[in-house]
Design a protein around this motif. Structure first.
Motif, PDB file in Angstrom:
ATOM      1  N   VAL A  12       3.745   7.244   5.927  1.00  0.00           N
ATOM      2  CA  VAL A  12       3.205   7.906   4.736  1.00  0.00           C
ATOM      3  C   VAL A  12       4.316   8.624   3.957  1.00  0.00           C
ATOM      4  O   VAL A  12       4.209   8.869   2.768  1.00  0.00           O
ATOM      5  N   GLU A  53      -1.707   6.802   1.873  1.00  0.00           N
ATOM      6  CA  GLU A  53      -1.928   8.195   2.278  1.00  0.00           C
ATOM      7  C   GLU A  53      -3.420   8.527   2.281  1.00  0.00           C
ATOM      8  O   GLU A  53      -3.928   9.118   3.237  1.00  0.00           O
ATOM      9  N   ALA A  54      -4.103   8.097   1.216  1.00  0.00           N
ATOM     10  CA  ALA A  54      -5.548   8.370   1.155  1.00  0.00           C
ATOM     11  C   ALA A  54      -6.256   7.683   2.315  1.00  0.00           C
ATOM     12  O   ALA A  54      -7.201   8.225   2.896  1.00  0.00           O
ATOM     13  N   LEU A  55      -5.788   6.499   2.667  1.00  0.00           N
ATOM     14  CA  LEU A  55      -6.396   5.725   3.745  1.00  0.00           C
ATOM     15  C   LEU A  55      -6.178   6.414   5.100  1.00  0.00           C
ATOM     16  O   LEU A  55      -7.067   6.455   5.941  1.00  0.00           O
ATOM     17  N   ASP A 107      12.428   8.960   1.640  1.00  0.00           N
ATOM     18  CA  ASP A 107      13.107   7.688   1.391  1.00  0.00           C
ATOM     19  C   ASP A 107      14.599   7.806   1.635  1.00  0.00           C
ATOM     20  O   ASP A 107      15.272   6.832   1.931  1.00  0.00           O
ATOM     21  N   GLY A 121      -4.138   7.299  -4.923  1.00  0.00           N
ATOM     22  CA  GLY A 121      -4.373   6.208  -3.967  1.00  0.00           C
ATOM     23  C   GLY A 121      -5.574   5.345  -4.274  1.00  0.00           C
ATOM     24  O   GLY A 121      -6.405   5.093  -3.403  1.00  0.00           O
ATOM     25  N   GLU A 151      13.382  13.946  -0.130  1.00  0.00           N
ATOM     26  CA  GLU A 151      12.578  12.723  -0.169  1.00  0.00           C
ATOM     27  C   GLU A 151      12.788  11.974   1.136  1.00  0.00           C
ATOM     28  O   GLU A 151      13.910  11.781   1.574  1.00  0.00           O
ATOM     29  N   ARG A 193      14.040  19.345  -2.725  1.00  0.00           N
ATOM     30  CA  ARG A 193      13.033  18.532  -2.065  1.00  0.00           C
ATOM     31  C   ARG A 193      13.730  17.381  -1.330  1.00  0.00           C
ATOM     32  O   ARG A 193      14.598  16.733  -1.874  1.00  0.00           O
ATOM     33  N   SER A 214      -0.904  11.153  -5.117  1.00  0.00           N
ATOM     34  CA  SER A 214      -0.801   9.816  -5.727  1.00  0.00           C
ATOM     35  C   SER A 214      -2.161   9.204  -6.061  1.00  0.00           C
ATOM     36  O   SER A 214      -2.214   8.082  -6.549  1.00  0.00           O
ATOM     37  N   GLU A 227       0.843  -1.206   0.000  1.00  0.00           N
ATOM     38  CA  GLU A 227       0.000   0.000   0.000  1.00  0.00           C
ATOM     39  C   GLU A 227       0.875   1.252   0.000  1.00  0.00           C
ATOM     40  O   GLU A 227       0.573   2.239  -0.656  1.00  0.00           O
ATOM     41  N   SER A 239       7.254   8.005   2.736  1.00  0.00           N
ATOM     42  CA  SER A 239       7.999   7.505   1.588  1.00  0.00           C
ATOM     43  C   SER A 239       7.220   7.681   0.300  1.00  0.00           C
ATOM     44  O   SER A 239       7.719   7.404  -0.764  1.00  0.00           O
ATOM     45  N   LEU A 240       5.984   8.112   0.438  1.00  0.00           N
ATOM     46  CA  LEU A 240       5.177   8.341  -0.761  1.00  0.00           C
ATOM     47  C   LEU A 240       5.508   9.667  -1.430  1.00  0.00           C
ATOM     48  O   LEU A 240       5.064   9.932  -2.530  1.00  0.00           O
ATOM     49  N   SER A 241       6.249  10.492  -0.730  1.00  0.00           N
ATOM     50  CA  SER A 241       6.444  11.877  -1.173  1.00  0.00           C
ATOM     51  C   SER A 241       6.760  11.977  -2.651  1.00  0.00           C
ATOM     52  O   SER A 241       7.617  11.286  -3.126  1.00  0.00           O
ATOM     53  N   PRO A 245      -4.976  13.009  -2.460  1.00  0.00           N
ATOM     54  CA  PRO A 245      -3.522  13.130  -2.420  1.00  0.00           C
ATOM     55  C   PRO A 245      -2.931  13.106  -3.831  1.00  0.00           C
ATOM     56  O   PRO A 245      -3.609  12.716  -4.789  1.00  0.00           O
ATOM     57  N   GLY A 282       1.053   3.896  -3.111  1.00  0.00           N
ATOM     58  CA  GLY A 282       0.535   5.232  -2.824  1.00  0.00           C
ATOM     59  C   GLY A 282      -0.910   5.242  -2.378  1.00  0.00           C
ATOM     60  O   GLY A 282      -1.577   6.276  -2.413  1.00  0.00           O
ATOM     61  N   THR A 283      -1.434   4.073  -1.926  1.00  0.00           N
ATOM     62  CA  THR A 283      -2.828   4.042  -1.479  1.00  0.00           C
ATOM     63  C   THR A 283      -2.959   4.322   0.020  1.00  0.00           C
ATOM     64  O   THR A 283      -4.051   4.580   0.503  1.00  0.00           O
TER      65      THR A 283
END
Lengths: 406, 277
Positions: A402, A230-232, B247, B84, B245, B243, B82, A223, A404-406, B80, A227-228
């Motif tokens: 969340v 963050e919305a969750l 990660d 999602g 990141e 930016r 992404s 997830e 690492s989605l950046s 967002p 990228g799912t």
């Protein structure tokens, strides 16, 4: 737990299960393979072995027999095991096992084996030259040993008779009276429990861990990577609800996988034994309830740990690299508990993580309900499961899940 | 009038990085507020703080009733960057899943979804799995998902990034419609022209600070500029930071291990200096 919390946990679990069911590859890996693994291993594998053995039996083998004096009864015994004989003179050697000039032709398989045989007063000496890495040569070696063994038995019997003794009483002076199986006072149910206690805890432990692996990673690191998440996390559900929903989904998938694998195992054992050797273990309602409780506690701990570690990971790859080798932490204790003697076992064994549940299952399948052991494994397992759940909840509450989605 | 959302002296740091520094912001009902800034300026961090995904290192993010956003997430609809979406679920299943989390009945969620789906030309796609969706369709589905529970504030993180012209226009038109219906939208973008077109108020975020907050006219006036672009440049003269990141925020051993197996880039050739100059 409020009605809305329960509703959300169910909604999360349901969504995860729907997603799981829609991927046929995952269904294959977690549902179909466990169901078929043991039947294939226990039924198809022996069939393959049988066909391989039949193929070896059909081989026409040729053996060089090097001897100065061949016993006719030995020659007959060798013919009886379907071997063609080519006679040669015994070479001049210090010991018969020395390959000498025969080395090359045995190595390049121009002959299947060489039997050297010589008489030394009232005994015979022999050696068989063969190539152990060749199936043909090995088969020749085995058949020659069979023939020699048969001939030796006949020779022994002949000598006993020549000495004026009775063959049966001389060779077999101590005999079992009656049916051996009759003398075992264990019931068939107890015997079945004993047999199953060697398989089921092992299967449960390994399969609980390995079948939870893929869904745990997919529902957390997956997830995150897709990228799912963050919305969750923007939804009104708490992180604990999220953890519980996912836990229910993974535990359901794992539970189904484990049950199917045990079904496959029982079917295979039943088929092999023609349903007569192994019966159903004699288990009381209390024992069954304790087995279910033990499995549940184990699953809570294992699934929570896997979800937590997968959630810590930044990607599916990272989660796989962490969780896959950890299977050894289950496999080693699982194998170890198979050899622990349950008679007079010290109580501390029932407090060691993983080992405690596996030993508990072994004891319970053998219908041994020992209050002290139950208290120890149940108590420690509750503590371990709670610690694992707490650790998982901490991971789910990390803010960076969340990021690492950046 | 009481603002719908109030950020008071909000700071957010990740380790050594100060992502946001003492941000004060009021979001009023019926406003479309644009968060404008370069990559790494802090727009997404600001939106995540408003969405309650992040907790401020210091300061508060409160709704009109005085509750922190984490207590009243039903008030928010979030898209967002992404999107999602779950690819093995249909568009409607994605929407329904989020609505259920908000405690909304499937019937009510469907009624709102059907209404907005017509505006976004998505009615026929609601029953399709999102796996094959284009970026535009994914964005529209995420918008429908964010609107299905009837939020009072809509948070959009770069909703038109990567969209074709038609899809981007459809998204902007929906924002206009929401505004006309009295909705409140916070709209993150790095395109000034889009912000000017869509937003009543523009908040310029740069290096974790709010550099300006006002209507396009107010920004022009305060900077004595003739265009918003000039105004933006005047307000963000210092070099934009890179930016960060998340990660890249790895353990020391992981970092050392990775750098050990990472070859150095080729050396830059020295510039020839002309001595006559």
């Amino acid at each position: 737990m409020s009605e809305l919390t329960t509703y959300r946990i169910k909604a999360i679990a349901k969504k995860e299960l729907v997603e799981f069911v829609r991927d046929w590859r995952t269904i294959m890996a977690i549902i179909v393979i466990p169901l078929l693994m043991f039947p294939l291993l226990f039924i198809l594998f022996p069939v393959l072995l049988e066909s391989e053995a039949a193929e070896l039996d059909a081989l026409e083998l040729t053996v060089i027999v090097q001897t100065d004096l061949m016993e006719p009864s030995l020659e007959q015994a060798i013919h009886n095991v379907s071997i063609q004989i080519v006679y040669e003179e015994l070479p001049n050697l210090t010991v018969l096992s020395e390959p000498g000039e025969d080395l090359d032709r045995v190595r390049n398989l121009s002959v299947d084996a060489v039997l050297r045989f010589e008489q030394d007063n009232s005994t015979w000496n022999y050696a068989i030259l063969h190539l152990s890495t060749s199936e043909r040569s090995n088969e020749a070696w085995n058949r020659l040993l069979d023939a020699l063994s048969t001939w030796e038995s006949e020779e022994v019997e002949r000598r006993i008779v020549d000495s004026g003794l009775d063959v049966n009483t001389t060779l077999d002076p101590l005999r079992w009276d009656g049916d051996v199986s009759q003398s075992d006072v264990a019931t068939s149910g107890e015997q079945a429990g004993m047999l199953l206690s060697l398989f089921i805890p092992l299967v449960l432990a390994i399969w609980t861990y390995s079948s939870a692996l893929q869904p745990s990673i997919d529902m957390t690191a997956g997830e995150r990577e897709r990228g799912t998440l963050e919305a969750l996390l923007c939804l009104p559900c708490t992180r604990m609800e999220l953890l519980l929903g996912k836990w229910v989904a993974v535990a359901t998938i794992t539970g189904v996988g484990v049950v199917l694998q045990i079904c496959g195992l029982l079917f295979a054992i039943g088929y092999l034994a023609s349903s007569s050797v192994i019966g159903l273990p004699e288990l009381s309602v209390l024992t069954v309830a304790l087995i279910v409780a033990a499995i549940l506690l184990f699953a809570i701990m294992v699934v929570a740990i896997e979800l937590a570690l997968a959630m810590r990971s930044h990607s599916v790859k990272e989660a796989g690299s962490i969780l896959a080798p950890m299977l050894l932490l289950i496999v080693f204790p699982a194998l170890f508990t198979q050899v622990i003697n349950l008679d007079g076992i010290e109580s501390f064994w029932f407090a060691i993580p993983v080992v405690n549940i596996l030993l508990a299952l072994r004891e319970l399948l053998m219908n041994r309900v020992i209050a002290e052991h139950i208290l120890i494994w149940a108590g420690t397992s509750i503590v371990y499961a709670a610690l694992a759940a707490y650790y998982a909840s901490r991971q789910f509450n990390r803010e960076d899940i969340v990021t690492s989605l950046s | 009038m009481q603002p719908l959302l109030t950020l008071t002296s909000v700071s957010k740091s990740f380790g050594d990085l100060q992502a946001l520094d003492r941000v004060d912001l009021d979001i009023n009902a019926g406003e479309v507020v644009g968060l404008v800034g370069s990559n790494g300026a802090g727009k997404t961090t600001l939106l995540r703080l408003m969405a309650g995904v992040y907790t401020p290192t210091s300061g508060t993010v409160l709704l009109a009733d005085g509750n922190p956003v984490t207590k009243m997430r039903q008030a928010l609809g979030v898209v967002p960057e992404s999107t999602g979406l779950y690819s093995r679920l249909t568009a409607w299943e994605n929407i329904r899943y989020h609505s259920r989390m908000h405690g909304i009945s499937d019937k009510d969620a469907w009624a709102r979804t059907a209404k907005f789906a017509q505006h976004l030309d998505m009615v026929d796609s609601l029953g399709r799995h999102t796996k094959g969706f284009s970026r535009g369709m994914r964005q529209k589905t995420a918008l429908l998902r964010a609107l299905a529970h009837g939020p009072s504030i809509l948070l959009l993180d770069e909703p038109t990034a990567g969209l074709d012209i038609t899809s981007a226009r459809t998204v902007r038109r929906l924002v206009h419609q929401l505004k006309n219906e009295g909705g409140t939208v916070i709209y993150s973008t790095h395109q000034l022209a889009e912000a000017e077109q869509v937003c009543d108020r523009i908040v310029i975020v740069h290096n974790g600070e709010v550099r300006a907050d006002g209507s396009p006219e107010e920004l022009l006036k305060s900077t004595n500029s003739t265009s918003l672009e000039d105004a933006y440049v005047a307000l963000t003269k210092d070099t934009a930071r890179q930016r960060q990141e998340d990660d890249e925020k790895e353990g020391r051993f992981t970092g050392m291990w990775r750098s050990f197996f990472t070859p150095k880039p080729p050396a830059t050739p020295a510039l020839e200096v002309n001595e006559d100059e």
